[in-house]
Design an enzyme around this catalytic site. Structure first.
Site, short mmCIF file in Angstrom:
data_model
loop_
_atom_site.label_atom_id
_atom_site.label_comp_id
_atom_site.label_asym_id
_atom_site.label_seq_id
_atom_site.Cartn_x
_atom_site.Cartn_y
_atom_site.Cartn_z
N SER A 304 14.84 125.32 79.58
CA SER A 304 15.91 126.01 80.28
C SER A 304 15.39 127.14 81.17
O SER A 304 14.74 126.87 82.17
CB SER A 304 16.92 126.53 79.25
N LYS A 329 15.44 120.57 80.65
CA LYS A 329 16.86 120.92 80.60
C LYS A 329 17.26 121.44 81.97
O LYS A 329 16.92 122.54 82.35
CB LYS A 329 17.12 121.98 79.52
N GLN A 333 26.07 124.86 82.43
CA GLN A 333 27.34 124.80 81.73
C GLN A 333 28.17 126.07 81.92
O GLN A 333 27.63 127.13 82.23
CB GLN A 333 27.12 124.60 80.21
#
Length: 474
Positions: A304, A329, A333
């Protein structure tokens, strides 16, 4: 509906255990959501159909129905059709834990978990956490929690089962690549302090090399990092190593601030692409890079926000990445609150590297691929019965691998407890001031695993770090 400004996140779910806090929520940007007063005829028909089904079940089903559970089931059903593990529904309890994202410390096992191809997997254990000490590793699949299968369960349902009070124990059955049988690993939950920046000076070839390890990107990370970097530069370093191995992510605001120290404004350090392909680019204000070389250490536990940093430094500043391919990743979101305190976390966009690459499920390849030694590939021992000569089992095989990685000589690693294996066990026991029986009981097994953890913390055994040092000095 009134207009609302809602924070946008990008991450898997960082399981912090008892407290259930979730870190690794990288705030990318804020997007205004506005509902219109009218909707299409087709949308009205769909809503009418859903309402009819709801009323039919509530009023006519043979037994009384819990309305709240029915509503939650409908929401979960809609999200399940997206086939996206990162778009999930969180009930009130889970949403509350989600909001406790940036506590200075928390209680739990200290490991980020996510979903991958329908499996619950460990992204990365936190540095010095109970999970790391127990032997959990990136990409471990959680098969059972306290003896009960998690197959078919949602991520947050599994998280609730793993959470618990400090001092309590949770037993995880783990499937690990390369092993025929699952491992059973017991983890004692504890307080996990969120120290995110570790700074030191390494010496190699007569040079002072700065070293900054970032374990996650929390609210205070950028400030801690800048202070540590300033102190290192004052001391006169000839190069810098940034270590984001095992870093599961964090606030993008922290990453942004850190990147402004290294990446110039020639390229965006990250790009956000929506469903229509429209991109928003984010730039640093820096006009020139550091005068000294910079190397970044990455591995499969770098996820991430760590990947945003790694991608930006590789493509935006031409710095060298050393280690293993990162987790992968690359989606964004948004956590949308409901009136009752629950939340829906929905994937809204992709994030791209400076050159426009989408690393989702691919990861970022290092410039120099370097794997750690066998010491870092060992597995925890599970001693249900004492291991003795002539036994043949997977546990004996793990013990042989540990002994070999610690420098003790064994004539085989196939799981057969040979006389040479017994001699190696005796040598280890003597070194540890244990009774030299040549048998591996629970005490000896615990000492063996403690010796592995100690050896892993020695810099001379860290091949990736040593490679980075030599690369800077050369």
């Amino acid at each position: 509906m009134n207009r609302k400004w809602l924070a946008v996140y990008m991450t898997g779910s960082l399981l912090t255990g008892a407290g259930g806090a979730y870190i690794g929520m990288n705030v990318i940007y804020k997007e205004k959501l506005e509902s219109t007063s009218s909707s299409s005829h087709k949308e009205n028909e769909a809503l009418s159909k859903a309402e009819t089904a709801y009323d039919l079940i509530v009023n006519n089903y043979v037994e009384k129905v819990d309305k709240e559970k029915l509503e939650e089931g409908a929401i979960k059903g809609m999200l399940s059709t997206l086939d996206d593990p990162y778009s999930v529904y969180m009930d009130k309890e889970t949403a509350k834990q989600f909001d406790q994202a940036l506590d200075p410390s928390f209680e739990g096992i200290g490991a980020e978990v996510s979903t991958e191809d329908g499996k619950i997997v460990i992204v990365s254990p936190i540095k010095d956490s109970p999970a790391e000490k127990a032997g959990l590793k990136p990409n471990d699949e959680i098969v059972k929690v306290d003896g009960k299968s998690v197959e078919g369960q949602e991520l947050y349902e599994v998280i609730k089962k793993i959470r618990g009070e400090k001092g309590s124990k949770v037993k995880l059955e783990i499937a690990r690549s390369g092993l025929d049988n699952p491992l059973t690993i017991s983890v004692v939950r504890d307080e996990v302090p969120q120290i995110t920046v570790y700074s030191s000076i390494k010496k190699d070839g007569g040079e002072n090399i700065g070293y900054l390890q970032i374990t996650s990107f929390s609210e205070d990370t950028a400030g801690e990092f800048k202070k540590a970097l300033k102190d290192l530069e004052k001391s006169g370093i000839s190069g810098l190593i940034l270590d984001v191995r095992g870093n599961p992510g964090g606030l993008l605001t922290s990453v942004n601030s850190i990147l402004e120290e290294f990446v110039t404004n020639d390229k965006p350090y990250v790009q956000i692409a929506d469903r229509n392909g429209k991109k928003e680019q984010f730039f640093s204000s820096l006009t020139k890079t550091k005068e000294y070389p910079v190397v970044v250490l990455v591995d499969k536990g770098s996820a991430s926000a760590s990947e945003i940093l790694a991608g930006a430094l590789k493509e935006g500043a031409d710095y060298t990445l050393i280690g293993e391919k990162t987790f992968g990743k690359g989606t964004v979101q948004q956590a949308v609150p409901m009136d009752d305190g629950s939340k829906i976390k929905l994937t809204l966009a992709k994030w791209l590297t400076p050159d426009g690459n989408w690393i989702h499920k691919k990861g970022i390849e290092p410039n120099l691929e370097v794997e750690q030694s066998a010491l870092y590939q060992t597995h925890p021992l599970q001693i249900d019965e004492t291991l003795v000569q002539e036994m043949n089992s997977e546990q004996v095989k793990y013990a042989q691998e540990i002994l070999t990685s610690l420098g003790y000589t064994t004539d085989r690693k196939d799981g057969y407890f040979s006389s040479q294996t017994k001699t190696a066990v005796k040598a280890f026991q003597m070194q540890q001031d244990l009774k030299a029986t040549g048998r591996i009981d629970a005490t000896t097994a615990s000492k063996m695993q403690e010796a592995v953890r100690t050896a892993m913390k020695k810099e001379e055994n860290d091949i990736q770090l040593q490679t980075a040092l030599h690369y800077i000095v050369k």
